[in-house]
Scaffold this active site. Structure first.
Site, mmCIF file in Angstrom:
data_model
loop_
_atom_site.group_PDB
_atom_site.id
_atom_site.type_symbol
_atom_site.label_atom_id
_atom_site.label_comp_id
_atom_site.label_asym_id
_atom_site.label_seq_id
_atom_site.Cartn_x
_atom_site.Cartn_y
_atom_site.Cartn_z
ATOM 1 N N ASP A 67 0.815 -1.211 0.000
ATOM 2 C CA ASP A 67 0.000 0.000 0.000
ATOM 3 C C ASP A 67 0.851 1.264 0.000
ATOM 4 O O ASP A 67 2.062 1.214 0.195
ATOM 5 C CB ASP A 67 -0.960 -0.004 1.201
ATOM 6 C CG ASP A 67 -0.275 -0.386 2.523
ATOM 7 O OD1 ASP A 67 0.969 -0.394 2.574
ATOM 8 O OD2 ASP A 67 -0.986 -0.666 3.497
ATOM 9 N N ASN A 136 -7.456 -2.847 14.095
ATOM 10 C CA ASN A 136 -8.851 -3.192 13.808
ATOM 11 C C ASN A 136 -8.949 -4.395 12.872
ATOM 12 O O ASN A 136 -10.007 -4.668 12.310
ATOM 13 C CB ASN A 136 -9.578 -1.981 13.202
ATOM 14 C CG ASN A 136 -8.933 -1.506 11.904
ATOM 15 O OD1 ASN A 136 -7.975 -2.114 11.422
ATOM 16 N ND2 ASN A 136 -9.441 -0.420 11.357
ATOM 17 N N HIS A 138 -7.142 -4.757 10.066
ATOM 18 C CA HIS A 138 -6.879 -4.495 8.648
ATOM 19 C C HIS A 138 -5.563 -5.137 8.208
ATOM 20 O O HIS A 138 -4.640 -5.310 8.995
ATOM 21 C CB HIS A 138 -6.960 -3.009 8.294
ATOM 22 C CG HIS A 138 -5.833 -2.138 8.725
ATOM 23 N ND1 HIS A 138 -6.022 -0.855 9.196
ATOM 24 C CD2 HIS A 138 -4.499 -2.326 8.743
ATOM 25 C CE1 HIS A 138 -4.862 -0.311 9.469
ATOM 26 N NE2 HIS A 138 -3.914 -1.174 9.213
ATOM 27 N N GLU A 143 -9.672 -2.001 5.216
ATOM 28 C CA GLU A 143 -10.330 -1.684 6.472
ATOM 29 C C GLU A 143 -11.584 -2.546 6.660
ATOM 30 O O GLU A 143 -12.127 -3.073 5.683
ATOM 31 C CB GLU A 143 -10.744 -0.209 6.461
ATOM 32 C CG GLU A 143 -9.571 0.759 6.320
ATOM 33 C CD GLU A 143 -8.846 1.001 7.638
ATOM 34 O OE1 GLU A 143 -8.811 0.103 8.497
ATOM 35 O OE2 GLU A 143 -8.299 2.107 7.801
HETATM 36 C C1 GLP Z 1 -0.526 0.367 8.788
HETATM 37 C C2 GLP Z 1 -0.199 -0.399 7.473
HETATM 38 C C3 GLP Z 1 -0.342 -1.885 7.633
HETATM 39 C C4 GLP Z 1 0.289 -2.298 8.936
HETATM 40 C C5 GLP Z 1 -0.497 -1.747 10.089
HETATM 41 C C6 GLP Z 1 0.056 -2.107 11.456
HETATM 42 O O1 GLP Z 1 -1.718 1.087 8.751
HETATM 43 N N1 GLP Z 1 -0.910 0.023 6.314
HETATM 44 O O2 GLP Z 1 0.215 -2.543 6.511
HETATM 45 O O3 GLP Z 1 0.328 -3.698 9.025
HETATM 46 O O4 GLP Z 1 -0.669 -0.374 9.981
HETATM 47 O O5 GLP Z 1 1.086 -1.252 11.817
HETATM 48 P P1 GLP Z 1 2.107 -1.544 12.965
HETATM 49 O O6 GLP Z 1 3.014 -2.615 12.454
HETATM 50 O O7 GLP Z 1 2.837 -0.251 13.161
HETATM 51 O O8 GLP Z 1 1.317 -1.980 14.153
#
Ligand code: GLP
Length: 245
Positions: A67, A136, A138, A143
């Site tokens: 992404d 959440n 995702h 989402e």
């Molecule tokens: C972001 C990314 C995800 C990631 C998630 C968790 O929003 N788009 O790909 O897995 O958040 O982030 P973190 O690893 O900082 O908990």
């Protein structure tokens, strides 16, 4: 689903690095699906170490990222392209032209998304997709929603994601509200999937996503339907799993 228990964050990072290393050693021209967020930072640092000690060669590897924020340039230090360059690509011998991140500066969302899908298709698909897990549920930026989104698409980020990511920006108003993300079908088409999770703030969602009902309201729950998923988690993230998981 293969649940691999790690002691802590650095153990999780090393165990995940073992899996990616095995993939690259066994198939030097692997297509790696890569993720951003704080979870994979230790894993990327470990891959850099292994490259520096001549245990890993990325010269034939290609990568596609999950992404990118819509509207952020590669030079913006909060863009995912910038993250990938500074946390991994600039430190290993992957060919720059073999790294694909959705183009955050392409204003035409349909074009940005179809180009990303085309890049994945031209590479022959993803061999191993790395995923973190949003609070959440995702994955990428898919989402919670009434239906599973399929291909790469443009999403409106939920307030909880904007809040969770606000810590990286100067102010909440600077957090982009939209992103381009691989869809659920894009992710599910990967031959293998590796999910990494750490910290007690992920414990509830880990249990729900991997042991609860499959529903688009918890996007990661679809991974229960994939034939080759490995989840590497530390003790805290795995603290609410059902017994014997
Ligand atoms: C972001 C990314 C995800 C990631 C998630 C968790 O929003 N788009 O790909 O897995 O958040 O982030 P973190 O690893 O900082 O908990």
């Amino acid at each position: 689903m293969n649940m691999i228990h790690a002691k802590d964050y650095s153990d999780m990072s090393r165990k995940a690095a073992n899996i990616i290393s095995a993939q690259v050693i066994l198939k030097p021209n692997s297509v790696l699906g890569l993720a951003t967020g704080s979870t994979p930072e230790g894993l990327y640092a470990e891959l850099i170490r292994r490259y520096q000690s001549n245990d890993l060669d990325f010269s034939l590897v290609s990568s596609v990222n999950l992404d990118e924020y819509r509207g952020l340039s590669p030079e913006n230090d909060q863009s995912y392209r910038y993250f990938m360059q500074t946390k991994l690509f600039d430190h290993i011998n992957i060919r720059p032209e073999a790294t694909f991140v959705p183009d955050g500066l392409e204003p035409d969302a349909a074009r940005a998304c179809s180009r990303h899908e085309e890049a994945i298709r031209n590479l022959g698909g993803i061999d191993l997709q790395l995923l973190g897990l949003g609070n959440n549920g995702h994955i990428g930026f898919n989402e919670p929603a009434p239906v599973f989104e399929k291909e790469t698409h443009c999403v409106d980020l939920t307030q909880s994601t904007i809040d969770a990511n606000a810590r990286f920006f100067a102010s909440r108003e600077d957090v982009p509200t939209q992103a381009y993300t691989m869809g659920i079908r894009t992710i599910m088409r990967a031959k293998k999937i590796l999910v990494i999770v750490n910290g007690e703030q992920k414990a509830d969602i880990v249990a729900k996503a991997f042991f609860g009902p499959v529903t688009p309201e918890v996007p990661a729950s679809i991974l229960q339907m994939h034939p080759d998923v490995t989840v590497v988690g530390d003790e805290a993230a795995f603290s609410k799993l059902p017994a014997n998981a």
